[in-house]
Scaffold this active site. Structure first.
Site, PDB file in Angstrom:
ATOM      1  N   ASP A 117       0.833  -1.208   0.000  1.00 60.92           N
ATOM      2  CA  ASP A 117       0.000   0.000   0.000  1.00 60.92           C
ATOM      3  C   ASP A 117       0.867   1.256   0.000  1.00 60.92           C
ATOM      4  O   ASP A 117       1.950   1.274   0.589  1.00 60.92           O
ATOM      5  CB  ASP A 117      -0.916   0.000   1.231  1.00 60.92           C
ATOM      6  CG  ASP A 117      -1.804   1.227   1.275  1.00 60.92           C
ATOM      7  OD1 ASP A 117      -2.617   1.410   0.350  1.00 60.92           O
ATOM      8  OD2 ASP A 117      -1.635   2.028   2.220  1.00 60.92           O
ATOM      9  N   HIS A 150       4.221   4.302  -3.674  1.00 63.89           N
ATOM     10  CA  HIS A 150       4.984   5.409  -4.269  1.00 63.89           C
ATOM     11  C   HIS A 150       5.566   6.353  -3.226  1.00 63.89           C
ATOM     12  O   HIS A 150       6.458   7.133  -3.543  1.00 63.89           O
ATOM     13  CB  HIS A 150       4.113   6.181  -5.249  1.00 63.89           C
ATOM     14  CG  HIS A 150       2.825   6.671  -4.652  1.00 63.89           C
ATOM     15  ND1 HIS A 150       1.750   5.835  -4.478  1.00 63.89           N
ATOM     16  CD2 HIS A 150       2.459   7.870  -4.175  1.00 63.89           C
ATOM     17  CE1 HIS A 150       0.773   6.518  -3.921  1.00 63.89           C
ATOM     18  NE2 HIS A 150       1.167   7.746  -3.726  1.00 63.89           N
ATOM     19  N   ASP A 179     -10.588   1.891  -3.947  1.00 63.25           N
ATOM     20  CA  ASP A 179     -10.510   3.242  -3.387  1.00 63.25           C
ATOM     21  C   ASP A 179     -11.083   4.291  -4.329  1.00 63.25           C
ATOM     22  O   ASP A 179     -10.757   5.468  -4.226  1.00 63.25           O
ATOM     23  CB  ASP A 179      -9.056   3.584  -3.020  1.00 63.25           C
ATOM     24  CG  ASP A 179      -8.078   3.238  -4.125  1.00 63.25           C
ATOM     25  OD1 ASP A 179      -8.531   2.831  -5.200  1.00 63.25           O
ATOM     26  OD2 ASP A 179      -6.867   3.374  -3.886  1.00 63.25           O
TER      27      ASP A 179
END
Length: 1481
Positions: free
Chosen positions: A529, A532, A631
């Site tokens: 999760d 980045h 999401d």
């Protein structure tokens, strides 16, 4: 990719492949090879691939090189048999610098990624067959209910479930805000007698895996933890807080100012200003809030004080320490030095620098006190200016911050697309807070808190920054993200601070490692999760630990870098298997189709690489392509409910891993929010499997899995209308296709008129597989009412996907002339249809016949081809081909192929195939007609030696022509590349061991043998004796000087070119019979003691060169040296065409042994001869003046140097004769090089020495008025050479010094006693030839310096400049069509006045080796290094040349020369000579 394949990776200098992705499968073999740019550098190669050890990212192992020739780096390779999944690093350094080396200080580095093998239910699961469903673990409820709530995934055909974190969550109940990473979510224990355990979760997951065929992956969250995490109090250093990150103090104070504004609004403090108590809901409210923040709250925190200096304090310090005026020259300017603790007015300046700048003399001062006061005043003014500038800087930052604050607040409270919040108070801030901290009673207390121990509990929240560099940690010093309010903050979680290594935060690293490995033990994979913004070194450490627990761990992540190159950095460092991509990101059906194609496999009809060793090219990351991620809002909110079915269908047709989110199949019309949603998923018994699109999903999942497992790896996407998309999945094995046509509905606009929409597909219909459409169960109710269930997540019940298999009501299918025509007029919006097509019988038979092609018979045919047959089959330029009835093939919109044979075709095809460039004109030509196939087969059939090959190809091409046209390029390439490779290999097998066991570079250069050696009707050898043993080759081949200009007719065979090339192209490659025939054929033309310049069949030979005789004799001696019993050639009979030098004698031909011919040539050179060319005049040379036809050869008896020529002719290789009447250079040789040319002196010495040592040569004494032995002649040359030729200083040579002509030193003169004098002293590359063939003739120290001069002043990228660029006559760019009036350039007069020729490079390199060897081991090593450094550029050129060769010359600095032959015999030959010399060392 097939298991066991060899994948070859070429290492190049300066390559650092952080962003280049190399993908491998387990049990591939990775082979490293040294690239062109590294030749000449001894390379040590390292990798952290562990071989038989346990993997440790920081432990590197040196890989040993294998090679066929230790001295030839192009033969070096190193293999890694890959059997471990993950990401691995390789790097390479110079051998001498490998101690202490690492990827950071290497000359090249990169990564290779090995995909895991997933297993489920006892069998391997291909990555592309994954169908994954996401579930929010928190919505599964008690562990006892999990089976019922997970089994709908099985009923929908999913084979993988992605769980959000299963650990205990924080107060926000966000699925990603974890409060305790080592314990399960308490919700899983609700209603149970005992607390749920990880072991019980493992039992359920194992049951899913083994009983239901469902794998599982789970998120790990490494970047943040919930605010309520208990261990934060004990380990606050694991966060970014006010103690360990004081650079965040200004941002914290601003955050608290915003917080106190919200608190005061909640307390009703600003009612009189128009803000209702606890409410902000309009733009007007926000305007008031902005004004209050700017005017009332921000001024109170006095933010500028954290950046400014205390002026009075620093002025006092300056005043106290001021002494006499400084005389030091100041270096720099006085600026504010930021206090790293961000105290108030605690920043400072460099006081020493301040003293040197401000404590200066002032002429206006009357005394020392006055001067000091002025200095102090100036210093104070400067400090006040600095503070002013700093305050202005902070003001601008705050302006940005305020704008960002209220932009966010506007979205949350005013924007209709936002959540429309209204409440504002202590617990409901105006915008998401950036920090969490203990509660205080006032803003002023918060201001004090940051400087106390309590500041450790003031912690920064995590979040993400739109458009920021994902590789940058935005919480570290140097970033103003928090102060500028650029963070999209997650107010329920704090950002974790790992530091650079485990010792920086031991608890955190160990704690999170245990969390990660626990997850890896339970699940088949991990989703990282917030990948980045997770520090790379942290994530790689944790994932390395996870792979130790589960070696074939499936790792997925979703990245928002905005760049595939940056994506690859994360994939490489972390070993990510699949990157999550989302279909919902597409804004129309065309974009969705593009994504399906991008992530979904190779194009239909893609080329197939059948080579045993395949080039490893950069790749794109494997995709896990989801129609909806968990999401994001629902499809119903973003598009329409009808579109859910066709879009899901299109995504499922991608040839990669695919998936969806729980709720999609149930038609949930809203976002199942990771934070706010608290209802549970429905159990299996609550679901009607005919409701929603559950049944349709099962059919799509089964179809996707079947296509992946059956090898339907090729994809074609066709946009039929703006809303209708066809996706083809194609099997490259069976050539069957499965086609989906989907009618999307991205919005509620009026539906398209689909009348007359149809799809034509080549083949025959196998069956209709599936049809599905969205139907409304209450068509009268147009409002689509949806009632939200109180306890369970439910979908729209008034819509359903109606599914039927093996039949369709919406399409009509007809078949005619081998095509399937599908009428799509009735395919409604919100539907799709799937059908399968197979090739028609004609195509199936052709495929079967192609599959069964008799390659054993092909190999037998090729094994019986001789050199001439191979040259014909592979090569022949256009001019050569036309002599046999076939010029080169022309491709429309591309041009002519380089060769008539397969070498003109196969390399281009391979290049096209490597990039699957099906749009290339060659591919189009193949699709459009059979012309190229007919040309290829017919041409080969026309020659006796290749007729069987032609017939084999004709049969193969007939079968290929029976295929659908779109497949012809692929199968044509497969057959042609297979035949080409076999021919290419065969050509090497009939060469010497040096070639057969040689490196890639040796192979590439030796192709020049076959390219240039051929028997051409227009360019025959003179008659050879019938008594030769073995008999002469019939017809006898000759060497073309270069292609295409010197390939046929009288321009093909040049004496000089032939014998410069003979050693490299014929002797080192083992072509001794052809070499003998050519040597004897030219010997038969001896006249005036010379070998012809232009052969022209012999009878028309031209004798206008002085050097060919010496090149010929050198080649004879090389033949004797390299061939067993080679001295026998001395007694071979030579048929003399010109027994007399007198034209009028008309002497009859005679036969004599070769040794007599040699003796005649040497005798005439020793005794001297003057002659005039036969047939002098325009008949043989239309440009030469009359005097130029007069020739003289001889030997200077005082020094032994052979001489000849005059200023009106040009008898060496630099033979350009002026031809422009307008420019006045007609008949003027650009480079006469008369007198004693340096290379002729060297060649003559070399030949004399070898003949003197050769006992089989009977003529050891040359008769004449002054007889001399060969040994004496050689000694005479050696005694004089250095004195005449070496220029070691500006004084010139020892003999005939001419200091006025010296413009370069540490060189050997180009000639002695030339007519123009100055030309003797011009720096040219010709002395390199002497140093290569006669190294013992010189002082080796002098020679080494001279070679250094060549390297510095003449060496270009590929060739040696023919004249020093500092010479007044230098003209470096050759243009034969130059029509100017400049005599130095007109008609290409500067052919040898600067352009960079390739063939002298070989002699330069051989000279380096020979002289280096004479100077000792160290110099020889240095020489070898330089040799391969130079050869690297030729190696590179050979890889890119359409002619598979090296050119004749280049213009200055290696620029392309359009008038150069693209391939030249001697360019190949002399480099082969070099490599052969190295091979023999």
């Amino acid at each position: 990719m097939t298991l066991g394949e060899v994948k070859e990776l070429i290492l190049e200098k300066g390559f650092h492949g952080d962003s280049t992705l190399y993908r491998l499968q387990k049990y591939n073999k990775l082979r490293f090879r040294i690239g062109a740019s590294l030749l000449g550098t001894r390379i040590a190669l390292f990798t952290n691939y562990p071989f038989k050890n346990e993997f440790n990212r920081d432990t590197f192992y040196e890989i040993e090189w294998s090679f066929s020739s230790e001295n030839d780096q192009t033969s070096y390779y190193a293999d890694i048999p890959v059997s471990l999944a993950g990401s691995f690093i390789f790097y390479y350094v110079e051998e001498d610098g490998k101690s202490g080396a690492s990827p950071l200080n290497s000359i090249g580095s990169g990564f290779f990624n090995v995909d895991p093998i997933l297993r489920c239910g006892g069998k391997a699961v291909p990555l592309d067959s994954v169908v994954c469903q996401t579930v929010l673990a928190k919505l599964l409820g008690s562990l006892d209910l999990w089976r019922g709530r997970l089994l709908p995934a099985k009923e929908c055909g999913y084979n993988m479930i992605h769980f959000t974190p299963i650990q205990a969550l924080g107060a926000s109940n966000s699925a990603y805000s974890i409060m305790n990473q080592h314990s399960l979510n308490p919700a899983f224990s609700k209603g149970r007698k005992e607390e749920a355990t990880f072991e019980q979760v493992e039992v359920i997951l194992e049951e899913l895996r083994e009983s239901h065929g469902i794998m599982s992956i789970c998120d790990i969250v490494l970047n943040h933890t919930a605010n309520e995490t208990e261990w934060l109090g004990e380990h606050p250093s694991a966060t970014y807080n006010m103690i360990n990150s004081p650079h965040l103090r200004p941002a914290f104070l601003l955050d608290r100012a915003i917080a106190w504004l919200a608190i005061d609004i909640g307390d009703g403090k600003w009612v009189e200003r128009g803000l209702a108590k606890g409410v902000v809901k309009s733009s007007q409210d926000l305007d008031i809030c902005r004004q209050l923040l700017v005017e009332n709250y921000i001024p109170r925190i006095k933010l500028e004080e954290l950046f400014c200096v205390d002026v009075e304090k620093l002025v006092q310090q300056f005043s106290d320490n001021i002494g006499e005026a400084s005389n030091n020259k100041p270096e720099g300017i006085v600026v504010i030095l930021q206090d790293s603790d961000y105290g108030r007015l605690t920043s400072t300046v460099d006081m020493k620098l301040a003293d040197s700048i401000f404590n200066t003399h002032h002429h206006s001062a009357h005394n020392e006190d006055e001067r000091r006061n002025i200095c102090v005043g100036n210093f104070k003014n400067h400090l006040e200016l600095l503070n002013y500038s700093k305050k202005e800087e902070i003001r601008q930052i705050l302006n940005v911050a305020v704008n960002n604050i209220f932009s966010g607040a506007s979205y949350e409270r005013v924007d209709p697309s936002g959540p429309l919040k209204t409440k504002v108070d202590r617990d409901n801030e105006l915008v998401a807070p950036y920090f969490t901290c203990p509660e205080n009673g006032s803003l002023e207390e918060d201001m004090e808190l940051i400087y106390t121990a309590g500041g450790g509990l003031c912690m920064a929240h995590n979040g993400w920054v739109m458009g920021d560099d994902p590789l940058r940690n935005f919480a570290l010093p140097g970033s103003n993200v928090y102060l500028r309010r650029e963070l999209v903050a997650w107010g329920d979680s704090v950002k974790l601070r790992y530091g650079e290594k485990p010792s920086d935060s031991p608890f955190l690293w160990k704690y999170m490692e245990e969390y990660t490995t626990t997850t890896a033990k339970l699940f088949d994979g991990i989703r990282l999760d917030n990948c980045h913004s997770t520090p790379l070194h942290v994530a790689s450490y944790m994932l390395d630990a996870a792979r130790k627990v589960r070696p074939d761990l499936y790792i997925v992540a979703e990245l928002f870098t905005g760049s595939e190159l940056k994506d690859n950095i994360f994939v490489n460092h972390l070993g990510i298997t699949s990157l999550i991509r989302e279909g919902l990101s597409a804004w129309n059906s065309h974009e969705l189709g593009r994504l399906v194609y991008k992530y979904g496999g190779k194009p239909v009809g893609a080329f197939s690489n059948l080579k045993d060793c395949q080039r490893l090219n950069g790749d794109v990351a494997h995709a896990l392509f989801l129609d909806w991620t968990h999401d994001n809002p629902s499809y119903v909110e973003k598009r329409t409910i009808e579109d859910m079915l066709p879009s899901a269908g299109l995504v499922s047709m991608a040839s990669c891993a695919v998936g969806s989110n729980r709720g999609y199949d149930e038609l949930v019309p809203h976002h199942i929010h990771v934070v706010k949603e608290s209802r549970s998923y429905s159990d299996l018994h609550r679901l009607d499997l005919d409701s929603g699109m559950l049944k349709a999903r099962r059919c799509l999942s089964e179809l996707h899995i079947r296509l992946a497992e059956s090898g339907f790896t090729e994809v074609f996407v066709d946009q039929l209308t703006s809303d209708m998309v066809a996706v083809t999945r194609h099997s490259p094995e069976t050539r069957c296709s499965v086609i989906m046509v989907a009618h999307t509905r991205f919005n509620h606009k009026a539906r398209e008129d689909n009348r007359n929409v149809h799809l034509d597909v080549e083949g025959e219909l196998q069956q209709i597989l599936l049809e599905a459409k969205m139907i409304k169960l209450d068509p009268v109710n147009t409002l689509d009412p949806f009632v939200r269930h109180e306890d369970f997540i439910n979908g729209c019940m008034n819509w359903r996907a109606e599914v039927q298999e093996f039949t369709s009501d919406m399409i009509k299918v007809t078949e005619h002339d081998g095509k399937v025509k599908v009428d799509l007029s009735c395919l409604i919006a919100g539907s799709f249809v799937v059908f399968s097509v197979r090739p028609i019988e004609k195509h199936r038979n052709a495929l079967a016949n192609i599959h069964d092609l008799n390659f054993d018979a092909l190999d037998d045919i090729i094994q019986n081809l001789d050199m001439g047959d191979l040259q014909y089959a592979l090569y022949q330029c256009d001019q050569e081909g036309k002599e046999f009835g076939y010029g080169t093939y022309n491709i429309p919109n591309y041009g002519d192929l380089t060769y008539c044979g397969l070498a003109g075709l196969a390399p281009l095809l391979n290049q096209i195939a490597e990039h699957n460039d099906l749009g290339h004109p060659l591919a189009a030509n193949l699709r459009n007609g059979d012309w190229l196939m007919n040309y290829t087969a017919d041409r080969l059939s026309s020659r006796n030696g290749t007729s069987k090959l032609g017939e084999w190809l004709k049969y193969s091409f007939q079968e290929i022509a029976n295929l659908p046209r779109y497949l012809i390029p692929r199968y044509f390439h497969s057959v042609v590349s297979r035949v080409y490779d076999s021919l290419d290999r065969r050509s090497f097998t009939i060469m010497s061991d040096f070639v057969k066991r040689g490196s890639k570079l040796v192979e590439s250069l030796s192709r020049g043998t076959l390219i240039h050696l051929a028997a051409m009707p227009s360019a025959p050898l003179p008659q050879l004796s019938g008594d030769l043993e073995p008999p002469a080759m019939t017809p006898s081949p000759t060497l073309a000087a270069g292609l295409p200009h010197f390939s046929t007719g009288y321009m093909r065979s040049w004496g000089r070119d032939t014998f410069i090339s003979l050693r490299g192209l014929l002797l080192t490659t083992g072509q001794f019979t052809a070499a003998r025939d050519i040597l004897l054929g030219y010997a038969g033309c001896l006249r005036h003691g010379l070998i012809p310049n232009l052969l022209d069949g012999g009878r028309n030979a031209r004798f206008n060169c002085r050097d060919a005789i010496w090149w010929w004799l050198r080649a004879v001696l090389d033949y004797i040296e390299l061939k067993d019993d080679g001295a026998n050639i001395l007694n071979d009979p030579v048929v003399r065409l010109f027994p007399s030098d007198v034209q009028e004698d008309n002497a009859a031909e005679k036969t004599q042994p070769l040794h007599e011919v040699i003796n005649e040539a040497l005798t005439k050179h020793w005794n001297g001869l003057k002659f005039r060319e036969w047939n002098a005049g325009k008949r043989i040379d239309e440009h030469m003046t009359d005097e130029g036809f007069n020739n003289e050869i001889g030997t200077d008896k005082t020094n032994g140097f052979v001489f000849g020529g005059n200023t009106k002719n040009c008898g060496t290789w630099m033979d350009k004769m002026g031809s422009s009447f307008e420019a006045g250079n007609k008949g003027v040789p650009s480079t006469p090089r008369d007198g004693s040319a340096v290379e002729i002196v060297g060649l003559s010495y070399s030949c004399l020495c070898d003949l003197a040592r050769l006992t089989a040569y009977p003529h050891q004494t040359i008769s004449g008025q002054q007889s001399i032995t060969l040994k004496e002649w050689a000694a005479l040359i050696k005694a004089n050479f250095e004195n005449y030729f070496y220029v070691g200083s500006k004084s010139g040579s020892s003999v005939e010094p001419h200091p006025d002509l010296v413009n370069c030193v540490n060189m050997y003169k180009d000639s002695v006693a030339s007519g123009h004098k100055f030309t003797d002293y011009q720096l040219r590359p010709n002395f390199c030839i002497l140093l290569a063939v006669a190294p013992d003739l010189v002082n080796p120290e002098h020679a080494w310096e001279a070679l250094s001069t060549v390297s510095k002043r003449l060496l270009g990228p590929l060739g040696l400049a023919t004249l020093d660029s500092g010479d007044w006559a230098y003209r470096g760019d050759y243009d034969n069509s130059n029509q100017s009036c400049d005599p130095s350039l007109a008609h290409g007069a500067n052919y040898h006045q600067g352009p960079e020729w390739l063939w002298p490079v070989g002699f330069f390199l051989r000279a380096l080796l020979n002289i280096g060897a004479r100077l000792g081991a160290e110099k020889l090593r240095e020489a070898k290094k330089q040799v391969f450094s130079v050869l690297s550029r030729h190696y590179q050129h050979l890889h890119t040349s359409a002619w598979l060769g090296l050119p004749e010359l280049t213009n200055s600095n290696g620029q392309f020369c359009r008038d150069s032959n693209p391939i030249q015999a001697w360019s190949h030959a002399t480099l082969l000579d070099t490599l052969y010399d190295i091979h023999k060392m």
